[in-house]
Design a protein around this motif. Structure first.
Motif, short mmCIF file in Angstrom:
data_model
loop_
_atom_site.label_atom_id
_atom_site.label_comp_id
_atom_site.label_asym_id
_atom_site.label_seq_id
_atom_site.Cartn_x
_atom_site.Cartn_y
_atom_site.Cartn_z
N LYS A 87 3.09 3.54 -3.95
CA LYS A 87 1.96 4.08 -4.71
C LYS A 87 1.91 3.57 -6.14
O LYS A 87 0.84 3.43 -6.72
CB LYS A 87 2.01 5.61 -4.71
CG LYS A 87 1.77 6.18 -3.33
CD LYS A 87 0.91 7.41 -3.39
CE LYS A 87 0.25 7.73 -2.08
NZ LYS A 87 1.17 8.00 -0.98
N LYS A 109 0.82 -1.21 0.00
CA LYS A 109 0.00 0.00 0.00
C LYS A 109 0.85 1.25 0.00
O LYS A 109 0.47 2.27 -0.56
CB LYS A 109 -0.92 0.01 1.24
CG LYS A 109 -2.19 -0.77 1.01
CD LYS A 109 -3.12 -0.66 2.19
CE LYS A 109 -3.83 0.67 2.23
NZ LYS A 109 -4.87 0.67 3.29
N PHE A 152 0.04 0.36 -5.58
CA PHE A 152 -1.27 0.51 -4.96
C PHE A 152 -2.21 1.38 -5.79
O PHE A 152 -3.41 1.13 -5.85
CB PHE A 152 -1.10 1.09 -3.56
CG PHE A 152 -2.36 1.13 -2.76
CD1 PHE A 152 -3.14 0.00 -2.62
CD2 PHE A 152 -2.77 2.30 -2.14
CE1 PHE A 152 -4.31 0.03 -1.89
CE2 PHE A 152 -3.93 2.34 -1.41
CZ PHE A 152 -4.70 1.21 -1.27
N TRP A 153 -1.66 2.39 -6.43
CA TRP A 153 -2.51 3.30 -7.19
C TRP A 153 -2.67 2.86 -8.64
O TRP A 153 -2.97 3.67 -9.50
CB TRP A 153 -1.92 4.71 -7.15
CG TRP A 153 -2.22 5.40 -5.86
CD1 TRP A 153 -2.57 4.81 -4.70
CD2 TRP A 153 -2.19 6.81 -5.60
NE1 TRP A 153 -2.76 5.75 -3.73
CE2 TRP A 153 -2.53 6.99 -4.24
CE3 TRP A 153 -1.92 7.94 -6.38
CZ2 TRP A 153 -2.60 8.24 -3.65
CZ3 TRP A 153 -1.98 9.18 -5.78
CH2 TRP A 153 -2.32 9.34 -4.43
N SER A 173 -7.03 -2.24 -0.55
CA SER A 173 -7.55 -1.48 0.58
C SER A 173 -8.45 -2.38 1.40
O SER A 173 -8.40 -2.42 2.62
CB SER A 173 -8.30 -0.27 0.10
OG SER A 173 -9.54 -0.65 -0.43
N MET A 209 -6.14 -0.59 -6.03
CA MET A 209 -6.55 0.16 -4.86
C MET A 209 -7.78 -0.47 -4.24
O MET A 209 -7.86 -0.61 -3.02
CB MET A 209 -6.83 1.60 -5.25
CG MET A 209 -6.85 2.51 -4.10
SD MET A 209 -6.22 4.10 -4.57
CE MET A 209 -7.70 4.99 -4.77
#
Ligand SMILES: Nc1ncnc2c1ncn2[C@@H]1O[C@H](COP(=O)(O)OP(=O)(O)OP(=O)(O)O)[C@@H](O)[C@H]1O
Ligand SMILES: [Mg+2]
Lengths: 254, 631
Positions: free
Chosen positions: B257, B254, B260-261, B270, B266
């Motif tokens: 980025k 996470k 995670f992005w 999450s 995401m």
């Protein structure tokens, strides 16, 4: 830009309920339109249909000459993501994500680069004054802050049409003013068409035109003249003419 | 509306929530009960079955009960978790703590009672079904008939009423410790993102690696000594793996980025990190339970194949005969005639060879070793079409132990290579090579020497006779029949290999069945844990996807997220269990010094296949449910 012809909506249920009747409405590119009307008059319903989250029972809807309700599901999803922005009455933030993550969510789905996303989110947050809460989770922020996060998320991908359901509903008058100024700016600079539902005459006075709905029908509309103050007065007059006292309309609703 | 009416309506309106909880409780009862039916089966309480098995059953029963407890507790707590907000509202509106506790308590007792009764009924059907399979698939002579399991019902009923009662009390306690504001924020806040300690994560990795390395490296009897510590270490390691290490890894992901992005990651991660605490406990239970299942089935299957292969490889002949040491020539003659008569009786045409076995003392180390004439060896070899041996005049060939024989120390044949065999005229025969062969039915290694030198070997210490028969295209059943008769008439002197294997299978049948059954029960309950874990969160999931769908989420993206989410849930504990199982079976094979790769691969492979099928089915249902809500 947006054209509604004879739009009607009936909610099926134990008792069928006619929420909208024969709505005809046209919005030009870059125009800022506010919709007002008593609670339960069908404003959210109308917005949901325009945002393609709900389908009309009768009538036709066109956005830039296309009827999005005719698109295939996947194309519709992409269309929403790229062309439209929403600010929902109930925010619709994901509580497993931080504020920043919520804001960039639409961009991540489209595979934007991290730097670009960070930059855009940063700018957005700054102009909305939510930079300090970017790393908080959604249950740790106030209703007004949540509203601003929702606005940031709706605008981060610079949509052509922004649909807002009471974007100032949770804000104090100062914050409401900031938000409205911001929406106004975006509307001018990016030529984003804006359709906003509101109970707040102050907020409505930022628009170019106010449309009044009552019992699911278009009641009347007034255009902004040269001064906002005069426009505001006209809106107040109209509301009291429509009946009920105007405090009903400024009540805070979530 | 009275409070009682309110509580009642509440159940009706929240059907789905209650049904999920009810079903998972019921299923747990069912698993336990089905197990109890077998544990108390009259066929097993009789003296036939070994003490160890009874003990094993008791242990398995205990494990199932403990796991049931935790499982019900977990489903209970996630059930309450999703209702926190409701409790908060009730308190705010003036319901007293006592009222709410009473409500939850009554609900629980009611659900518990129904689940117990339902589980017992379901278990009866399930058991009947399993017995049907058992009868058809396995060789079980005293068949495991279906009986009315009064004892099992009583035990299950008692245990689970106690369990639900305890849990109800426990739950009332949980409720008291929560603050009102936390309750109101309830499902939103629910479980904060779990934190992981770096220290514990490292410990987890160390424990697992240490456990694995020890398990794989130890040999022979040390496996037994190492077993308990290794199991402990690995269990703790597994717990930390899921509660700490995995959380730690997800948090690292996470933080990064660019991962995670990226696209739907995401949405995936999450949620994963958010739910990891709940999942961790389920994963842990499932991984351990599945490991027990894999190991139980794997070891039993392994044992069986060790035993049968051992017997099968020990001789090439259908019937072998070796008399007692003090049997006279006449007795031996009679015995051989008897065997021939039995074979004839069953219309089996067989060829036979007989030889004298002479044991010599050639040195201090090798004080009793058999030396075989090459011509004798070759006569036997001809029976089964094996290669002949032709040692030179002063040469001896060492025939080593066949692979099937399990001994600690396999060096005897090598020692024999070092010896020289002195003959009468003082010359020495030199061993030239070691070969492996099952031509002669002799347990220990022996020498094969040239016929011409055989007469000069000196006095044997002992002399026996052995005879073998090789049948010409006889049915297996015929040979088994012969074996049965031989066993009756010439016990311990003559036997047939097929009959021995048949006997092993017969005694092993029920044991294998129990093992298989326990394994399946464990595996099924592991699967159901996962299933209910998934569906307790379904409502929240739906809400989430609905929210995202409003922004715009294509079907493909939705499918991708759901797919990965379900796959992670279904496979992470199973992969861990597979690795655990593989290590355990490797240790087992070291204990017996016997290669179990095929057996392990077969057992673990079949479980993987079952899990994949299970995954596909659940995913299908799940995707359909989610898709339905967002359209
Ligand atoms: N899903 C639904 N099913 C049936 N009736 C509905 C549904 N959603 C809304 N309605 C009804 O349609 C009418 C219009 O609702 P809508 O949400 O559009 O009102 P609104 O103008 O947004 O009101 P508010 O200002 O209070 O938000 C209301 O009378 C409401 O009861
Ligand atoms: Mg509304």
């Amino acid at each position: 830009m947006l054209k509604l012809t004879n739009l009607g909506k009936v909610y099926e249920g134990k008792v069928a309920y006619r929420a909208l009747t024969d709505i005809n409405l046209e919005i030009d590119k870059g125009e800022f339109v506010a919709i007002m009307g008593p609670s339960g008059s069908g404003k959210t319903t109308l917005l949901n249909i325009i945002s393609t989250n709900d389908s009309p029972t009768t009538g036709n809807l066109e956005i830039e000459g296309k009827n999005p309700h005719r698109l295939k599901k996947n194309a519709l999803a992409k269309f929403r993501r790229n062309e439209l922005g929403f600010i929902f009455q109930d925010f619709n933030l994901l509580h497993t994500l931080t504020v920043e993550e919520n804001i960039v969510l639409p961009l991540t789905l489209d595979g934007a680069s991290v730097n670009e996303m960070k930059e855009k989110a940063g700018k957005m947050a700054e102009s909305l004054g939510i930079t300090p809460i970017m790393n908080k989770r959604t249950y740790e922020i106030s209703g007004g802050q949540a509203q601003r996060v929702a606005i940031a998320r709706a605008m981060i991908h610079q949509p052509k049409l922004l649909l807002a359901d009471e974007p100032t509903g949770n804000l104090d008058s100062k914050a409401a003013k900031d938000v409205m100024n911001m929406l106004g700016n975006i509307n001018k600079k990016e030529e984003t068409s804006l359709l906003m539902v509101t109970h707040d005459p102050q907020a409505a006075s930022y628009s170019d035109r106010v449309i009044f709905i009552r019992d699911g029908k278009l009641h009347s509309e007034i255009h902004r003249g040269e001064s906002r103050q005069a426009f505001f007065q006209k809106i107040i007059d109209m509301l009291s003419l429509m009946g009920g006292n105007d405090h009903d309309f400024s009540s805070v609703r979530i | 509306m009275t409070f009682r009416q309110f509580a009642f309506n509440n159940v009706l309106r929240n059907k789905r929530l209650y049904i999920a909880y009810f079903l998972s409780s019921m299923f747990t009862v069912m698993v336990f009960f089905t197990f109890a039916i077998f544990a108390f089966h009259p066929a097993f309480s009789g003296g036939d079955i070994n003490r160890n098995i009874i003990f094993g059953m008791a242990v398995a029963g205990g494990i199932i009960y403990v796991f049931s407890f935790f499982f019900v507790l977990y489903s209970m707590s996630s059930f309450l978790q999703s209702r926190k907000k409701e409790f908060g509202l009730l308190i705010m509106m003036g319901a007293s703590d006592r009222q709410i506790r009473l409500m939850v308590f009554l609900e629980n007792i009611l659900i518990g009672f129904c689940a117990t009764v339902g589980g017992i009924l379901g278990g009866l059907i399930f058991a009947k079904f399993i017995l049907l399979i058992a009868e058809n698939v396995l060789i079980i002579e005293e068949s495991l008939h279906f009986y009315f399991p009064a004892m099992a019902i009583a035990v299950t009923f008692g245990s689970f009423l106690v369990l639900f009662f305890l849990i109800s009390i426990f739950v009332s306690f949980i409720l008291r410790t929560n603050k009102l504001t936390d309750l109101i924020k309830g499902d939103k806040k629910s479980k904060g993102e779990p934190k992981a300690s770096v220290f514990l994560s490292i410990i987890a990795a160390i424990l697992l690696i240490a456990g694995y390395v020890t398990a794989v490296l130890v040999k022979g009897i040390f496996v037994v000594y190492a077993m308990i510590p290794v199991i402990l270490v690995v269990v703790i390691g597994t717990y930390l793996l899921f509660t700490q290490l995995s959380v730690f890894i997800i948090r690292l992901l996470k933080k990064n980025k660019s991962i995670f992005w990226k696209k739907t990651n995401m949405l995936l991660f999450s949620d994963l990190s958010f739910r990891m605490k709940d999942n961790a406990r389920t994963f842990f239970l499932v991984a351990i339970i599945s490991t027990v299942a894999f190991s139980a089935i794997g070891s039993l299957y392994g044992f069986q194949s060790i035993l049968t292969k051992d017997v099968k490889n020990s001789t090439l002949y259908d019937v072998t005969y070796s008399p007692w040491g003090d049997d006279t020539k006449e007795v031996i003659q009679q015995d051989i005639q008897k065997i021939n008569a039995i074979l004839e009786e069953d219309n089996i045409e067989a060829v036979s060879e007989t030889m004298d076995e002479e044991i010599f003392n050639i040195s201090e180390q090798i004080s009793s070793v058999q030396i075989v004439k090459a011509s004798d060896y070759n006569r036997f070899a001809a029976l089964t079409g094996k290669e002949e041996l032709h040692p030179a005049e002063m040469e001896a060939i060492v025939v080593g132990q066949s692979e099937a024989i399990l001994t600690e120390d396999t060096k005897v044949d090598e020692m024999m290579m070092q010896e020289e065999i002195q003959i009468r005229d003082g010359r020495e025969i030199i061993p030239s090579s070691i070969i492996q062969s099952a031509v002669l039915d002799i347990y220990n290694p022996y020498y094969v020497v040239n016929d011409s030198i055989y007469g000069q070997l000196g006095e044997p210490v002992r002399s026996d006779v052995s005879a073998v028969w090789a049948a010409k295209d006889a049915q297996e059943e015929q040979i088994i029949e012969v074996g049965r008769k031989l066993n009756e008439q010439l016990e311990h002197k003559a036997y047939s290999i097929d009959y021995s294997i048949y006997e092993i299978n017969k005694t092993f049948g029920p044991i294998l069945f129990i093992g298989l059954f326990i394994g399946i029960v464990f595996f099924v309950s592991a699967g159901s844990f996962l299933y209910f874990r998934l569906f307790t969160d379904l409502d929240e999931e739906k809400r989430k996807f609905k929210a995202i769908a409003k922004i715009g989420l294509t079907q493909k993206e939705l499918k991708k997220v759901v797919n990965r989410q379900v796959a992670l849930l279904f496979f992470s504990p199973i992969v861990v269990a597979l690795v655990h199982g593989a290590v355990a079976l490797t240790a087992l094979s070291h204990l017996f010094n016997y290669n179990l790769t095929t057996e392990s691969a077969l057992v673990l492979g079949s479980f993987t296949v079952i899990q994949v099928i299970y995954f596909l089915i659940v995913r299908f249902i799940y995707v359909r449910q989610v898709r339905r809500t967002i359209l």
